[in-house]
Scaffold this active site. Structure first.
Site, PDB file in Angstrom:
ATOM      1  CE1 TYR A 126      -2.075  -4.013   9.341  1.00  0.00           C
ATOM      2  CE2 TYR A 126      -3.688  -5.339  10.216  1.00  0.00           C
ATOM      3  CZ  TYR A 126      -3.383  -4.290   9.375  1.00  0.00           C
ATOM      4  OH  TYR A 126      -4.484  -3.792   8.576  1.00  0.00           O
ATOM      5  NE  ARG A 169      -5.872   0.160  10.564  1.00  0.00           N
ATOM      6  CZ  ARG A 169      -4.783   0.444   9.681  1.00  0.00           C
ATOM      7  NH1 ARG A 169      -4.128  -0.332   9.356  1.00  0.00           N
ATOM      8  NH2 ARG A 169      -4.744   1.828   9.401  1.00  0.00           N
ATOM      9  CG  ASP A 227      -6.788  -5.486   7.659  1.00  0.00           C
ATOM     10  OD1 ASP A 227      -6.734  -5.526   6.402  1.00  0.00           O
ATOM     11  OD2 ASP A 227      -6.809  -4.429   8.311  1.00  0.00           O
ATOM     12  CD  GLU A 280      -9.295  -0.351   4.952  1.00  0.00           C
ATOM     13  OE1 GLU A 280      -9.254   0.566   4.208  1.00  0.00           O
ATOM     14  OE2 GLU A 280      -9.035  -0.312   6.059  1.00  0.00           O
ATOM     15  CD  GLU A 287      -1.341  -2.257   2.463  1.00  0.00           C
ATOM     16  OE1 GLU A 287      -0.185  -2.448   2.112  1.00  0.00           O
ATOM     17  OE2 GLU A 287      -2.074  -2.491   3.175  1.00  0.00           O
ATOM     18  CG  HIS A 337      -4.302 -10.048  12.453  1.00  0.00           C
ATOM     19  ND1 HIS A 337      -5.114  -9.065  12.112  1.00  0.00           N
ATOM     20  CD2 HIS A 337      -3.855 -10.748  11.179  1.00  0.00           C
ATOM     21  CE1 HIS A 337      -5.297  -9.161  10.860  1.00  0.00           C
ATOM     22  NE2 HIS A 337      -4.603  -9.930  10.314  1.00  0.00           N
ATOM     23  CG  ASP A 350      -1.616  -3.182   6.176  1.00  0.00           C
ATOM     24  OD1 ASP A 350      -0.625  -3.386   5.827  1.00  0.00           O
ATOM     25  OD2 ASP A 350      -2.056  -2.115   6.677  1.00  0.00           O
TER      26      ASP A 350
END
Length: 784
Positions: free
Chosen positions: A300, A302, A84, A86, A9, A346, A82
């Protein structure tokens, strides 16, 4: 042989990963999302199974073109956003936008950006998990439906520019309902009685009244009863009825999840949730720390999991042994039970290597990065340490059938609090034995009042959102930012206050959309999204069920919602231009008064946050330096200023003194090397600077020479953060504030109150250093 393409990203993440991969890889950044629903139109076909019109985000076409060109040359394309929902959706959008064949597109996941984690991920690349993509796309479609259907209704009924959201409106409702609770609260007065004792060594302790004649009397409902107890036992010796001693162990706290990190960032560092997440992203994506180069410092950020890898535990236990001793290392690693609904894929937020202590990398981090890294490092180390042990003592004393209770707590072994800090010590009780008599120095009655429920802070709002299942940890920061940007709530002294606009909008939404703008419904929907991810539900079924309920309420609200535009509240204010009554109206910034004869009379008056009508600006004799129009004297957040009356055609403003006269820039005797005009000292958010007096014709500007800077005055106090002297400075609005003399190394700052004392504990509006979070990053809009 063609090189493989890796897409992440951000450029920072790309730089870090490039270092770990060999010459056979090219790493490029997508700069976040590359596709979204169209701006300015609904973009969802409700008749065709909620078919979405995905398209390139404006400004991303060039990025997509470069990625597509690179992908065409690559043998394989590794998608590494990432790990997740998203991130999975970004990877899917990249495959679709770049038209990548499935045989050449691979998904790689890593929970930390370190050489070991990245290389292991590339050894076993996988495919995009469509269930995660479906869960994220369902969330996006649901948000678009609510935003595009609800917002126009608010525009029509209340004011143009308002917005509503599936999650944000529920968060606002929490704050509004708390505001109404506080407003309706009626304090109750009660009295307490305490016996105070003084030992021979000067130490004091006290015992609180608990019973009178066998009945509970911890809180008495009248002063007369309290005074009667005082008279009853005054001067009498109290007999010790019983002494109970217990040892209590307090286990270590778990490592951080996203929500806990945001809460502690707010409580301990005074960071907003948005700032905490922005800095955590920097630490995760990689920081150059010297010999190692750029490396991700935390896992990470989140996550809602307490899980920690065996490798991390194997690294932290020897460190605890070396630094603190064997008594601080538990026999078995501490494990923490997963919370209901937690996604265990995670790990918790932790340092990627606990050997990188805050002190070891301090010179490579800016002050805010170091603060947050230290917070994460200490929490993780403490989470794997032994319990703290306390001795608790409870003594019951009696005289004249009045029972008093004294409690004490003493730290026996600090355990994990050696790193995080111990609980505050309760009073230390002297050695007491059953049957012993002790005479109080005095017995006092004190008056108290019940308190209303507290307003939400950022920390307690995040806690409430998580507890009630509203949104996901990754969305809390954007929720809190959005509801403030919309003008529905205000953050004052670190507490949330509902605005009148927020109350009006929430009242109408709750009345007409009570089943949707509801914490239980929102929580259930979050559970549905989790079920989509777990492949236990189909995204179209979830969206269809939601829309069925939502559509019914939308039709009823369109017909039944109060129309604040066509039937506004008539006030007792009279229009000074035509003598007609003024009516209460709303715009996206709040409430204002408008003439009831509009559009024949366009007079309007602003209303302040206190509900008072603002007086119109005073027309002065001063002329605008740009267009010659009259200047108006206005009051802003930073004090008085002069503004051009031709606004918005002319936006000229000039600082004003207390008398309303323009503050002229200080002359320097230096000539502009570009046009020859005198150079003057002006101020900006970054401090004073040299500027040409012929501005705007000549825009020459440069830093202020050291010899022209006024030395700060000694404030006469020491910095409580680093111990250096504090000095008095002046900000660009002419307001004095106190800051550390070692700035920017130490950014501690305080406002100066009128008496000259130092106020508060946080850098306030006057401070030019510390507390700045930079410009808002903005958020995607789901309004037409």
């Amino acid at each position: 042989m063609a090189k493989s393409l890796v897409i992440v990203e951000s450029p920072a993440k790309a730089r870090t990963i490039t270092k770990f991969l060999g010459s056979g890889y090219v790493v490029k950044a997508s700069f976040g999302h590359v596709r979204d629903l169209p701006k300015g139109k609904f973009g969802i076909d409700l008749e065709k199974g909620f078919q979405a019109q995905w398209g390139p985000i404006p400004g991303r076409q060039k990025v997509l073109a470069e990625l597509k060109k690179a992908a065409e040359k690559a043998e394989k394309v590794f998608l590494a956003p990432d790990p997740d929902r998203e991130g999975e959706a970004i990877a899917w959008h990249l495959v679709e936008a770049l038209e990548l064949p499935k045989t050449r597109a691979f998904r790689v996941h890593f929970n930390e950006i370190t050489a070991k984690a990245v290389k292991e991920a590339f050894k076993e690349p996988g495919k995009i998990r469509k269930a995660l993509v479906d869960a994220q796309l369902a969330r996006r479609i649901l948000d678009r439906i609510v935003g595009y259907k609800l917002s126009p209704l608010l525009w029509k009924k209340i004011a143009k520019g308002l917005s509503a959201g599936r999650v944000q409106s529920v968060a606002v409702r929490l704050i509004v309902e708390r505001e109404l609770e506080i407003r309706a609260f009626k304090p109750q007065v009660y009295w307490k009685v305490a016996a105070h004792f003084l030992e021979a060594d000067g130490k004091e302790w006290k015992a609180a009244l608990s019973k009178v004649d066998g009945e509970h009397a911890g809180e008495l409902d009248s002063e007369e009863k309290a005074n009667a107890v005082v008279a009853r036992v005054a001067g009498k010796a109290l007999s010790v009825k019983s002494v109970e001693k217990n040892r209590k162990s307090i286990r270590a706290l778990p490592p951080f999840t996203t929500s806990l990190l945001q809460q502690q960032g707010s409580i301990r560092l005074r960071f907003s949730a948005k700032k905490t997440m922005r800095i955590a992203q920097q630490l995760y994506e990689g920081i150059d720390i010297g010999e190692e180069g750029s490396v991700g410092l935390i896992t990470y950020m989140r996550t809602d999991s307490y899980r920690v890898s065996n490798d991390a535990i194997s690294e932290v236990r020897p460190l605890i042994l070396e630094n603190y001793g064997p008594e601080y290392v538990p026999e078995q690693p501490n494990r923490f039970q997963a919370r209901k609904g937690a996604q265990e894929a995670h790990e918790a937020v932790r340092p990627t290597s606990v050997r990188r202590t805050p002190e070891a990398i301090a010179t490579h981090l800016d002050p805010d990065q170091l603060k947050l890294y230290r917070l994460i490092w200490e929490r993780f180390v403490a989470s794997q340490m032994t319990p703290a042990r306390y001795d608790l003592t409870t003594a019951r004393l009696e005289a004249e059938r009045c029972e008093f209770v004294a409690r004490g707590r003493h730290l026996v072994f600090d355990g994990h609090t050696r790193v995080l800090g111990a609980l505050e010590e309760e009073q230390a009780l002297p050695p007491l034995e059953e049957g012993q008599s002790v005479t109080p120095q005095r017995v006092e009655a004190s008056r108290h009042e019940t308190q209303p429920p507290p307003r939400y802070s950022e920390a307690t709002l995040v806690k409430a959102l998580e507890k009630k299942g509203i949104g996901r940890p990754s969305t809390y920061a954007s929720i809190i930012s959005t509801i403030q940007d919309r003008g529905y709530v205000e953050l004052k002294e670190r507490k949330f206050f509902a605005t009148e606009l927020g109350e009006v909008v929430t009242k109408e939404l709750v009345e007409h959309f009570g089943r949707v703008i509801n914490e239980d419904f929102t929580s259930h929907l979050e559970g549905d999204l989790d079920r989509i991810e777990a492949e236990k539900a189909k995204w179209k079924d979830v969206v269809r069920a939601f829309y069925k309920t939502f559509e019914k309420e939308l039709k009823k609200a369109t017909a039944g919602m109060k129309d604040f535009k066509r039937a506004p509240e008539v006030t007792d204010q009279v229009c000074e231009k035509c003598q007609a009554p003024m009516v209460a109206l709303y715009h996206k910034k709040g409430k204002f008064l408008g003439c009831s004869r509009y559009p024949e009379c366009e007079n309007r008056k602003s209303i302040g946050t206190d509900g008072a009508v603002k007086e119109p600006p005073v027309v002065t004799e001063h002329k605008c330096p740009k267009c010659g129009s009259a200047m108006l004297l206005r009051n802003g957040r930073r004090g008085r200023f002069l503004a051009c009356s031709a606004f918005p055609k002319c936006r000229s403003t000039v600082s004003a003194d207390d008398q309303g006269n323009p503050v002229k820039p200080k002359e320097t005797g230096i000539s502009c090397e570009k046009c020859g005009a005198p150079m003057v000292i002006k101020s900006s958010r970054r401090g004073p600077f040299l500027a040409c007096s012929a501005f705007p014709k000549c825009r020459n500007a440069k830093p202020l020479p050291e010899e022209l800077r006024e030395p700060p005055k000694d404030a006469g106090v020491a910095c409580e953060v680093c111990g250096a002297p504090m000095v008095i400075r002046t900000n660009r609005w002419g307001k004095e504030f106190v800051s550390c003399s070692t700035y920017p190394k130490c950014k501690n700052a305080r406002n100066v109150v009128p008496a000259g004392a130092i106020a508060g504990t946080a850098a306030g509006d006057g401070a030019e250093s510390g507390g700045s979070e930079g410009p808002d990053e903005g958020s995607s809009s789901d309004e037409p």
